[in-house]
Write an enzyme that holds these catalytic residues in place. Structure first.
Site, mmCIF file in Angstrom:
data_model
loop_
_atom_site.group_PDB
_atom_site.id
_atom_site.type_symbol
_atom_site.label_atom_id
_atom_site.label_comp_id
_atom_site.label_asym_id
_atom_site.label_seq_id
_atom_site.Cartn_x
_atom_site.Cartn_y
_atom_site.Cartn_z
ATOM 1 N N GLY A 145 -37.471 -14.385 3.695
ATOM 2 C CA GLY A 145 -38.618 -13.569 2.838
ATOM 3 C C GLY A 145 -39.699 -13.817 2.265
ATOM 4 C CD GLU A 177 -31.136 -12.246 7.457
ATOM 5 O OE1 GLU A 177 -32.475 -11.914 7.001
ATOM 6 O OE2 GLU A 177 -29.273 -12.140 7.484
ATOM 7 N N PRO A 178 -33.387 -17.484 4.538
ATOM 8 C CG PRO A 178 -33.102 -19.503 2.774
ATOM 9 C CD PRO A 178 -32.277 -18.122 3.939
ATOM 10 C CB CYS A 191 -60.519 -21.417 28.358
ATOM 11 S SG CYS A 191 -61.010 -23.459 29.149
ATOM 12 C CD GLU A 192 -57.468 -17.085 25.103
ATOM 13 O OE1 GLU A 192 -57.898 -16.222 24.323
ATOM 14 O OE2 GLU A 192 -56.448 -16.836 26.305
HETATM 15 N N1 LLP Z 1 -34.550 -12.787 8.507
HETATM 16 C C1 LLP Z 1 -34.974 -12.054 9.406
HETATM 17 C C2 LLP Z 1 -33.938 -10.838 10.339
HETATM 18 C C3 LLP Z 1 -35.797 -11.871 10.105
HETATM 19 O O1 LLP Z 1 -36.572 -11.426 11.325
HETATM 20 C C4 LLP Z 1 -36.726 -13.313 9.009
HETATM 21 C C5 LLP Z 1 -38.324 -13.170 10.196
HETATM 22 C C6 LLP Z 1 -36.036 -13.652 8.731
HETATM 23 C C7 LLP Z 1 -34.632 -13.740 7.958
HETATM 24 C C8 LLP Z 1 -36.655 -15.646 7.561
HETATM 25 O O2 LLP Z 1 -37.787 -15.068 7.252
HETATM 26 P P1 LLP Z 1 -38.296 -15.947 6.635
HETATM 27 O O3 LLP Z 1 -37.799 -16.571 5.179
HETATM 28 O O4 LLP Z 1 -39.516 -17.061 7.157
HETATM 29 O O5 LLP Z 1 -39.965 -15.368 5.613
HETATM 30 N N2 LLP Z 1 -44.052 -15.698 12.240
HETATM 31 C C9 LLP Z 1 -44.753 -14.836 10.754
HETATM 32 C C10 LLP Z 1 -43.567 -14.863 10.363
HETATM 33 C C11 LLP Z 1 -42.459 -14.229 11.285
HETATM 34 C C12 LLP Z 1 -41.332 -13.875 10.267
HETATM 35 C C13 LLP Z 1 -40.099 -12.756 11.006
HETATM 36 N N3 LLP Z 1 -38.670 -13.616 10.882
HETATM 37 C C14 LLP Z 1 -45.549 -15.709 10.387
HETATM 38 O O6 LLP Z 1 -46.284 -17.532 11.316
HETATM 39 O O7 LLP Z 1 -45.883 -16.274 9.365
#
Ligand code: LLP
Length: 429
Positions: free
Chosen positions: A246, A288-289, A357-358
């Site tokens: 996150g 979980e980065p 085309c959007e």
């Molecule tokens: N753990 C879980 C259970 C998750 O669902 C996610 C991301 C992460 C870890 C990693 O999160 P991060 O460290 O990357 O923030 N497509 C969107 C982001 C979707 C995130 C989904 N889950 C975007 O492009 O901003």
């Protein structure tokens, strides 16, 4: 994290020691370009900070979130640096294995695990399932029983904390589909504890993505620690706490919390709690980065095809579209746009659009740029959720990907051809 591995040398935008125009010449556009040093540097911020707090009873594991950028060359690079992996599908598990990742360092999140995905994960003996519902728990218990195995599980709890980010990437509120509702956590653990084929080992949460401030994460951590204590009183002793991913990155001028500062606060809290509540038990802290490792490790290169003006509004049409980088159309996300070779001519405000085309096919809006047809543009901070969300819409082959290491450029995924795209389709006899 900022994009320090992509910087101008004179008028030319470089990645590490290589000029981006030379890479575009060789591999064509649209093209994802990654910096190896950026990936390793970003991961090592997690690993080295965790190392500082390590004791015999306080361990940690950083599980890179595969969905953010899942190219197997990148997974391999991170695996060699000791990373574990956070997966959300059987496909991602197959990638981790193909990349030489250690399945015993894999945790599996997601609300919709199918029987075949659960079976595959048990065959590889993954570290832990992050279970999101009672039905899923029962399914895992049944399948593990059929296979004569014991599945290690953790529950993803929904701490009802506002991550204060885009609603599509906020996951820790009561109204979201994720996790076990906070008030049901204790009874759910009790049910799991009574099952034969699962071993309850941890607790996890993930409240959202692109968080700039770590206060909501620490609030969630406090709630999780509180639950661990309550479970302990009921005789359920957990050995890991997974606080999810996150942490955000700089796309424009955001100033996200620095990873070492955030981790230090997490470890300080856990160490203090451990001292009082379970000094003799080994606890593993997990992260979980995704974005904070991959986001500023990559860009998307596109070539400007046409400049046009419609009713006084200036458009720059590039050869990259929403199928290649979907974040702007999906979340109205901002990506910096830089000319690969700077011009000194006067700048104009452009909407930068793709060939799809959007009307939603735009990559950037209202950007002051001095550009001409044929110029190369770099869409910055596109290493996370760029290629991994790309599609073949309009039968466009997905971009090639290259990884730069100092002066070397490695092709890590070739460009898709039309034949690749329809290879799985068949005519009706
Ligand atoms: N753990 C879980 C259970 C998750 O669902 C996610 C991301 C992460 C870890 C990693 O999160 P991060 O460290 O990357 O923030 N497509 C969107 C982001 C979707 C995130 C989904 N889950 C975007 O492009 O901003």
């Amino acid at each position: 994290m900022t994009e320090r591995y992509f910087a101008y040398k004179g008028n030319v935008l470089m990645v590490e020691d290589v000029a981006l125009d030379a890479i575009a010449e060789q591999f064509g556009t649209p093209l994802y370009v990654y910096s190896r040093a950026a990936f390793t540097d970003h991961l090592s911020q997690y690993v080295t900070t965790a190392e500082k707090y390590r004791t015999a009873n306080l361990q940690s594991l950083t599980c890179y979130s595969v969905k953010s950028n899942s190219n197997i060359a990148i997974l391999n690079l991170l695996a060699e640096q000791g990373a574990g992996f956070d997966i959300v599908s059987g496909g991602e598990l197959s990638r981790v294995i193909a990349a030489g990742g250690d399945p015993h360092k894999v945790i599996y999140s997601g609300v919709g695990k199918t029987p075949s995905e659960i079976r595959l994960s048990l065959e590889y003996d993954i570290l832990c399932f992050n279970v999101e519902s009672l039905s899923e728990l029962k399914r895992i218990n049944r399948i593990a029983g059929e296979m004569g195995k014991k599945a290690r599980i953790s529950f993803r709890v929904n701490p009802d904390v506002d991550a204060k980010t885009h609603p599509y990437i906020s996951t820790g509120l009561k109204k979201n589909k994720f996790g076990i509702p906070f008030e049901e956590v204790l009874s759910t653990y009790a049910e799991a504890d009574a099952l034969e084929n699962v071993e309850v080992i941890g607790i996890d949460c993930h409240i959202g993505s692109q968080l700039l401030d770590d206060a909501p994460l620490l609030e969630a951590l406090d709630k999780v620690i509180n639950l661990v204590n309550q479970l302990e009183e009921k005789g359920i002793k957990l050995s890991h706490i997974d606080i999810g991913g996150g942490i955000g990155i700089t796309y424009a001028d955001e100033q996200p919390v620095a990873v070492p500062d955030y981790l230090s606060r997490v470890f300080a809290r856990i160490a203090e709690w451990q001292k009082d509540y379970c000094p003799d038990r080994q606890i593993t802290v997990m992260f979980e980065p995704g974005r904070s490792i991959s986001g500023n490790a990559g860009i998307l290169l596109g070539r400007l095809q046409y400049l046009k003006t419609n009713s006084g509004k200036h458009f720059a049409v590039v050869d990259a579209g929403m199928n290649d980088l979907m974040r702007p159309s999906l979340y109205e996300a901002y990506h910096g746009v830089k000319p690969v070779i700077k011009r000194s001519s006067p700048a104009k405000a452009y909407e930068i659009v793709g060939p799809i085309c959007e009307s939603g096919d735009w990559l950037a809006r209202d950007r002051e740029l001095a550009v001409e047809e044929g110029d190369l543009l770099a869409f910055m901070s596109a290493g996370a959720y760029g290629m991994s969300m790309a599609s073949n819409y309009n039968t466009r082959g997905r971009p090639a990907e290259v990884l730069v290491d100092g002066q070397e450029v490695h092709l890590i995924r070739r460009r898709e051809t039309p034949e690749d795209i329809f290879a799985l389709e068949t005519l009706v006899p």
